[in-house]
Design a protein around this motif. Structure first.
Motif, PDB file in Angstrom:
ATOM      1  N   GLN A 196       0.823  -1.203   0.000  1.00 17.85           N
ATOM      2  CA  GLN A 196       0.000   0.000   0.000  1.00 17.85           C
ATOM      3  C   GLN A 196       0.859   1.257   0.000  1.00 17.85           C
ATOM      4  N   TRP A 197       2.005   1.179   0.658  1.00 14.96           N
ATOM      5  CA  TRP A 197       2.937   2.305   0.650  1.00 14.96           C
ATOM      6  C   TRP A 197       3.593   2.439  -0.720  1.00 14.96           C
ATOM      7  N   VAL A 198       4.060   1.336  -1.270  1.00 15.02           N
ATOM      8  CA  VAL A 198       4.769   1.349  -2.549  1.00 15.02           C
ATOM      9  C   VAL A 198       3.911   1.935  -3.660  1.00 15.02           C
ATOM     10  N   GLN A 199       2.627   1.573  -3.702  1.00 15.76           N
ATOM     11  CA  GLN A 199       1.785   2.055  -4.794  1.00 15.76           C
ATOM     12  C   GLN A 199       1.644   3.586  -4.757  1.00 15.76           C
ATOM     13  N   GLU A 200       1.654   4.158  -3.562  1.00 12.58           N
ATOM     14  CA  GLU A 200       1.539   5.608  -3.469  1.00 12.58           C
ATOM     15  C   GLU A 200       2.865   6.295  -3.774  1.00 12.58           C
ATOM     16  N   VAL A 201       3.975   5.664  -3.432  1.00 13.08           N
ATOM     17  CA  VAL A 201       5.286   6.209  -3.794  1.00 13.08           C
ATOM     18  C   VAL A 201       5.446   6.202  -5.309  1.00 13.08           C
ATOM     19  N   GLN A 202       5.056   5.094  -5.942  1.00 16.82           N
ATOM     20  CA  GLN A 202       5.149   5.041  -7.396  1.00 16.82           C
ATOM     21  C   GLN A 202       4.204   6.046  -8.044  1.00 16.82           C
ATOM     22  N   GLN A 203       3.014   6.203  -7.488  1.00 18.09           N
ATOM     23  CA  GLN A 203       2.074   7.192  -7.997  1.00 18.09           C
ATOM     24  C   GLN A 203       2.709   8.579  -8.022  1.00 18.09           C
ATOM     25  N   ALA A 204       3.511   8.884  -6.996  1.00 19.12           N
ATOM     26  CA  ALA A 204       4.186  10.177  -6.895  1.00 19.12           C
ATOM     27  C   ALA A 204       5.501  10.212  -7.665  1.00 19.12           C
ATOM     28  N   GLU A 205       5.730   9.193  -8.493  1.00 20.97           N
ATOM     29  CA  GLU A 205       6.901   9.089  -9.372  1.00 20.97           C
ATOM     30  C   GLU A 205       8.200   8.890  -8.599  1.00 20.97           C
ATOM     31  N   GLY A 206       8.107   8.182  -7.483  1.00 20.38           N
ATOM     32  CA  GLY A 206       9.296   7.840  -6.728  1.00 20.38           C
ATOM     33  C   GLY A 206       9.707   6.404  -6.957  1.00 20.38           C
ATOM     34  N   SER A 207      10.856   6.042  -6.411  1.00 18.74           N
ATOM     35  CA  SER A 207      11.353   4.671  -6.496  1.00 18.74           C
ATOM     36  C   SER A 207      12.323   4.431  -5.354  1.00 18.74           C
ATOM     37  N   TRP A 208      12.261   3.241  -4.780  1.00 18.02           N
ATOM     38  CA  TRP A 208      13.214   2.909  -3.727  1.00 18.02           C
ATOM     39  C   TRP A 208      14.635   2.810  -4.251  1.00 18.02           C
ATOM     40  N   PHE A 209      14.761   2.404  -5.509  1.00 26.30           N
ATOM     41  CA  PHE A 209      16.091   2.209  -6.085  1.00 26.30           C
ATOM     42  C   PHE A 209      16.194   2.933  -7.420  1.00 26.30           C
ATOM     43  N   GLY A 210      17.424   3.243  -7.784  1.00 20.60           N
ATOM     44  CA  GLY A 210      17.695   3.842  -9.078  1.00 20.60           C
ATOM     45  C   GLY A 210      19.106   3.488  -9.502  1.00 20.60           C
ATOM     46  N   ILE A 211      19.478   3.934 -10.687  1.00 21.38           N
ATOM     47  CA  ILE A 211      20.798   3.631 -11.232  1.00 21.38           C
ATOM     48  C   ILE A 211      21.453   4.931 -11.662  1.00 21.38           C
ATOM     49  N   ASP A 212      22.654   5.180 -11.166  1.00 20.29           N
ATOM     50  CA  ASP A 212      23.429   6.360 -11.510  1.00 20.29           C
ATOM     51  C   ASP A 212      24.785   5.895 -11.993  1.00 20.29           C
ATOM     52  N   SER A 213      24.967   5.943 -13.312  1.00 17.10           N
ATOM     53  CA  SER A 213      26.183   5.417 -13.926  1.00 17.10           C
ATOM     54  C   SER A 213      26.320   3.945 -13.550  1.00 17.10           C
ATOM     55  N   ASP A 214      27.397   3.578 -12.869  1.00 11.65           N
ATOM     56  CA  ASP A 214      27.595   2.180 -12.474  1.00 11.65           C
ATOM     57  C   ASP A 214      27.388   1.988 -10.977  1.00 11.65           C
ATOM     58  N   ALA A 215      26.475   2.747 -10.408  1.00  8.94           N
ATOM     59  CA  ALA A 215      26.199   2.638  -8.979  1.00  8.94           C
ATOM     60  C   ALA A 215      24.697   2.655  -8.738  1.00  8.94           C
ATOM     61  N   TRP A 216      24.310   2.133  -7.591  1.00  7.69           N
ATOM     62  CA  TRP A 216      22.916   2.169  -7.175  1.00  7.69           C
ATOM     63  C   TRP A 216      22.624   3.455  -6.420  1.00  7.69           C
ATOM     64  N   THR A 217      21.402   3.917  -6.521  1.00  9.81           N
ATOM     65  CA  THR A 217      20.916   4.965  -5.643  1.00  9.81           C
ATOM     66  C   THR A 217      19.758   4.392  -4.835  1.00  9.81           C
ATOM     67  N   VAL A 218      19.523   4.948  -3.663  1.00  7.76           N
ATOM     68  CA  VAL A 218      18.448   4.487  -2.786  1.00  7.76           C
ATOM     69  C   VAL A 218      17.539   5.676  -2.472  1.00  7.76           C
ATOM     70  N   GLY A 219      16.229   5.493  -2.667  1.00  6.38           N
ATOM     71  CA  GLY A 219      15.285   6.593  -2.516  1.00  6.38           C
ATOM     72  C   GLY A 219      14.156   6.324  -1.550  1.00  6.38           C
ATOM     73  N   ILE A 220      14.416   5.586  -0.499  1.00  6.24           N
ATOM     74  CA  ILE A 220      13.346   5.277   0.457  1.00  6.24           C
ATOM     75  C   ILE A 220      12.819   6.541   1.129  1.00  6.24           C
TER      76      ILE A 220
END
Length: 432
Positions: A196-220
């Motif tokens: 239920q939390w994830v669906q609202e984060v995605q609705q707001a165009e967020g993501s727990w994880f991302g990719i920046d060049s050859d590294a991970w980003t974390v967006g909790i």
């Protein structure tokens, strides 16, 4: 694809290495063919309603590949990893696509590209991407989770409260409902239900994880998550929500008693609602999940896939069954009507069963709402390598929020730190 090889290799076996292992352990000599007696036995674990009947159908039609089914309940999901690592896991398991990157990294799933690639065109691009890493396929998609809001027409109508279409209106409705009847709440905030939390984060165009060049980003604790946190902190602080753990007897007692006016969740939830609150039949309808200001976005709580686990001795046979189960014309209606799945297949989306009117929802064809939701879900979510750790961290912190010892904003910061630390401990590069 998304530089997965570079991102996942540090500290762990490279995907290329996993592919090689899968070929060695999952090819014709060890996993692709049948035993000498001509019959293959496949052990399958899953949770979708109605799978027993589909397995029975398969077994009747395929005497050379026989499937035994175990219904997953409780902590079975946690047991799978340990069983695979101990060499005692099932051949096939239903798995959240959130968890799949971790399984790939740790060599717990087999590369089944050669067995399933021909079926790619029958799956939505989103669902196929969720099981594909670096051009290899590690599962067969089994449904997605577009969001919607189930609401009690009788409760809202009794108090003259319009169905909220935005989150601002939702807060107004919550306050109006409490003022009209202190025993009725706009929603239940479950500290243990991450979807239920994830669906609202995605609705707001967020993501727990991302990719920046050859590294991970974390967006909790990214801006999208902070927006969701502010909303639910207000609802919690003003005592506008209940806080039962979802799926418990206490939760369903609240639902059946009419204490909860709305439930925002994925397209598969209406089946569970109808099964557990049968006496409320006819009182519910489904609308789009309330939207953020200036946006029509909806969200998705995540999909599932059926994967062939490491150690399975008949990968080709297991993949053949998984492809039939999730993608054949023969199974779509049952997966939709009995399983409650929102299909990830082209033939499933075209099935008349998807838009059937449902008596429990007053004759509404509720999946018309979920179809539109799927079309309005932003493609901003990226699956990451330590979903299990992140999920546990978030839920542990949310329990403290509900207990009153911290705020959602503080919980997100703590979970962010724990997730980053875990990634770094695994030897993966993180850009904060």
């Amino acid at each position: 694809m998304r530089r997965w090889t570079a991102l996942l290799t540090t500290g762990f076996v490279a995907l290329a290495g996993l592919t090689a292992c899968s070929s060695a352990d999952g090819g014709e000599t060890a996993a692709g063919g049948a035993p000498a007696d001509g019959q293959v036995e496949i052990d399958f674990w899953g949770w979708v309603p109605g799978l027993e009947d589909l397995v029975e159908t398969w077994n009747a039609e395929n005497p050379d590949i026989q499937v035994s089914f175990h219904r997953m309940t409780g902590d079975d999901g946690q047991k799978v990893e340990a069983a695979v690592d101990a060499g005692t896991g099932p051949d096939l398991v239903q798995l959240s696509t959130h968890d799949l990157p971790d399984y790939v990294i740790n060599g717990r799933v087999q590369d089944i590209t050669e067995y399933v690639a021909e079926h790619e065109s029958n799956y939505t691009a989103q669902s196929w991407a969720s099981v594909s890493f670096d051009g290899r396929v590690y599962g067969v998609p089994q449904g997605i989770g577009p969001s919607g809001m189930m609401y009690r027409t009788d409760i809202l109508e009794e108090h003259g409260i319009p169905v909220p279409t935005t989150w601002d209106e939702y807060l107004e409705a919550a306050r109006a409902l409490q003022a009209a009847d202190p025993d009725v709440y706009i929603a239940n905030l479950s500290p243990g239900e991450i979807g239920q939390w994830v669906q609202e984060v995605q609705q707001a165009e967020g993501s727990w994880f991302g990719i920046d060049s050859d590294a991970w980003t974390v967006g909790i604790n990214d801006e999208a998550s902070k927006l969701v946190a502010e909303r639910w902190q207000t609802l919690l602080d003003e005592d506008l929500v209940t806080t039962e753990l979802m799926w418990t007897p206490e939760y369903w007692a609240r639902v059946n008693a009419g204490d909860i006016a709305t439930i925002s969740y994925a397209a598969w939830f209406p089946t569970a609602l109808a099964e557990n609150a049968a006496d409320t039949s006819g009182d519910w309808r489904v609308a789009a999940m309330p939207t953020n200001a200036g946006s029509d976005n909806q969200g998705d709580s995540g999909g599932a896939a059926v994967v062939v686990l490491d150690g399975a001795e008949s990968a080709a046979a297991a993949a053949e069954f998984a492809s039939w189960l999730n993608g054949s014309d023969e199974t779509q209606e049952a997966l939709i009507t009995e399983g409650g799945l929102f299909p990830s297949t082209v033939n499933g989306l075209d099935s008349p069963a998807l838009v059937e009117e449902q008596e429990f929802f007053g004759g509404q064809a509720i999946n018309e709402v979920f179809i539109e939701s799927a079309e309005n879900t932003p493609a901003t979510w990226t699956e990451g390598p330590n979903w299990g750790t992140a999920q546990t961290a978030v839920l542990d912190e949310f329990a403290e929020v509900v207990g009153g010892s911290q705020t959602f904003a503080e919980a997100l910061d703590n979970a962010q730190a724990a997730t980053v630390a875990d990634l770094e401990a695994r030897g993966l590069t993180v850009n904060e």
